[in-house]
Design a protein around this motif. Structure first.
Motif, PDB file in Angstrom:
ATOM      1  N   PRO A  18      -6.875   1.755   8.551  1.00 44.57           N
ATOM      2  CA  PRO A  18      -7.367   0.816   9.570  1.00 44.57           C
ATOM      3  C   PRO A  18      -8.888   0.614   9.484  1.00 44.57           C
ATOM      4  O   PRO A  18      -9.374  -0.513   9.605  1.00 44.57           O
ATOM      5  CB  PRO A  18      -6.935   1.460  10.885  1.00 44.57           C
ATOM      6  CG  PRO A  18      -5.683   2.203  10.524  1.00 44.57           C
ATOM      7  CD  PRO A  18      -5.964   2.758   9.145  1.00 44.57           C
ATOM      8  N   GLU A  19      -9.623   1.689   9.238  1.00 44.64           N
ATOM      9  CA  GLU A  19     -11.081   1.576   9.119  1.00 44.64           C
ATOM     10  C   GLU A  19     -11.470   0.795   7.866  1.00 44.64           C
ATOM     11  O   GLU A  19     -12.401   0.003   7.865  1.00 44.64           O
ATOM     12  CB  GLU A  19     -11.729   2.967   9.090  1.00 44.64           C
ATOM     13  CG  GLU A  19     -11.532   3.777  10.353  1.00 44.64           C
ATOM     14  CD  GLU A  19     -10.143   4.442  10.454  1.00 44.64           C
ATOM     15  OE1 GLU A  19      -9.425   4.549   9.430  1.00 44.64           O
ATOM     16  OE2 GLU A  19      -9.770   4.844  11.570  1.00 44.64           O
ATOM     17  N   GLN A  51       0.347  -4.005   9.878  1.00 44.34           N
ATOM     18  CA  GLN A  51       0.447  -2.552   9.959  1.00 44.34           C
ATOM     19  C   GLN A  51       1.733  -2.090   9.280  1.00 44.34           C
ATOM     20  O   GLN A  51       2.816  -2.587   9.591  1.00 44.34           O
ATOM     21  CB  GLN A  51       0.458  -2.094  11.418  1.00 44.34           C
ATOM     22  CG  GLN A  51      -0.818  -2.394  12.185  1.00 44.34           C
ATOM     23  CD  GLN A  51      -1.985  -1.546  11.728  1.00 44.34           C
ATOM     24  OE1 GLN A  51      -1.828  -0.391  11.369  1.00 44.34           O
ATOM     25  NE2 GLN A  51      -3.168  -2.128  11.741  1.00 44.34           N
ATOM     26  N   VAL A  52       1.608  -1.135   8.353  1.00 50.69           N
ATOM     27  CA  VAL A  52       2.762  -0.581   7.647  1.00 50.69           C
ATOM     28  C   VAL A  52       2.564   0.923   7.502  1.00 50.69           C
ATOM     29  O   VAL A  52       1.697   1.360   6.746  1.00 50.69           O
ATOM     30  CB  VAL A  52       2.928  -1.213   6.238  1.00 50.69           C
ATOM     31  CG1 VAL A  52       4.120  -0.619   5.517  1.00 50.69           C
ATOM     32  CG2 VAL A  52       3.046  -2.715   6.320  1.00 50.69           C
ATOM     33  N   ALA A  53       3.341   1.696   8.267  1.00 50.80           N
ATOM     34  CA  ALA A  53       3.333   3.163   8.145  1.00 50.80           C
ATOM     35  C   ALA A  53       1.925   3.757   8.190  1.00 50.80           C
ATOM     36  O   ALA A  53       1.542   4.556   7.345  1.00 50.80           O
ATOM     37  CB  ALA A  53       4.058   3.575   6.870  1.00 50.80           C
ATOM     38  N   GLY A  54       1.139   3.370   9.176  1.00 50.73           N
ATOM     39  CA  GLY A  54      -0.198   3.932   9.356  1.00 50.73           C
ATOM     40  C   GLY A  54      -1.274   3.318   8.476  1.00 50.73           C
ATOM     41  O   GLY A  54      -2.439   3.684   8.584  1.00 50.73           O
TER      42      GLY A  54
END
Length: 107
Positions: A18-19, A51-54
């Motif tokens: 995400p970062e 978003q896919v598995a974190g």
């Protein structure tokens, strides 16, 4: 590939934390986009995140007037991804190749 009046979409994918996805967005908007906007035949960009598995799956779609316009940006190999070191540094993985699609309908 492109008919008169049509355009070409160049698509590329990557994965990031995400970062890293936020850092990639900043790099794209602050460094890459101004360079692209200076090129004749560049028509726009879309940055898509999922978003896919974190992780974040990133899809970048750039729109171009023609394959000839893309060649100015991506020569000598039009199918090779153009990934600057600053972008690679914030990504977990990325495709080495791109795909090109003729835009046949926009609204």
């Amino acid at each position: 590939m492109s008919e008169a009046g049509a355009s070409v979409m160049r698509q590329w994918r990557a994965r990031a934390t995400p970062e890293g996805a936020l850092a990639y967005r900043a790099h794209l908007s602050g460094s890459v986009l101004p360079q692209l906007q200076a090129l004749a035949g560049f028509r726009g960009v879309a940055l898509l995140n999922r978003q896919v598995a974190g992780e974040v799956e990133i899809t970048v779609q750039t729109r171009w007037e023609s394959m000839a316009a893309i060649a100015v940006f991506a020569q000598p190999d039009l199918e090779a991804a153009v990934v600057e070191p600053a972008a690679a540094a914030v990504l977990l993985s990325y495709d080495d190749v791109v795909t090109h699609h003729q835009v046949i309908l926009e609204g």
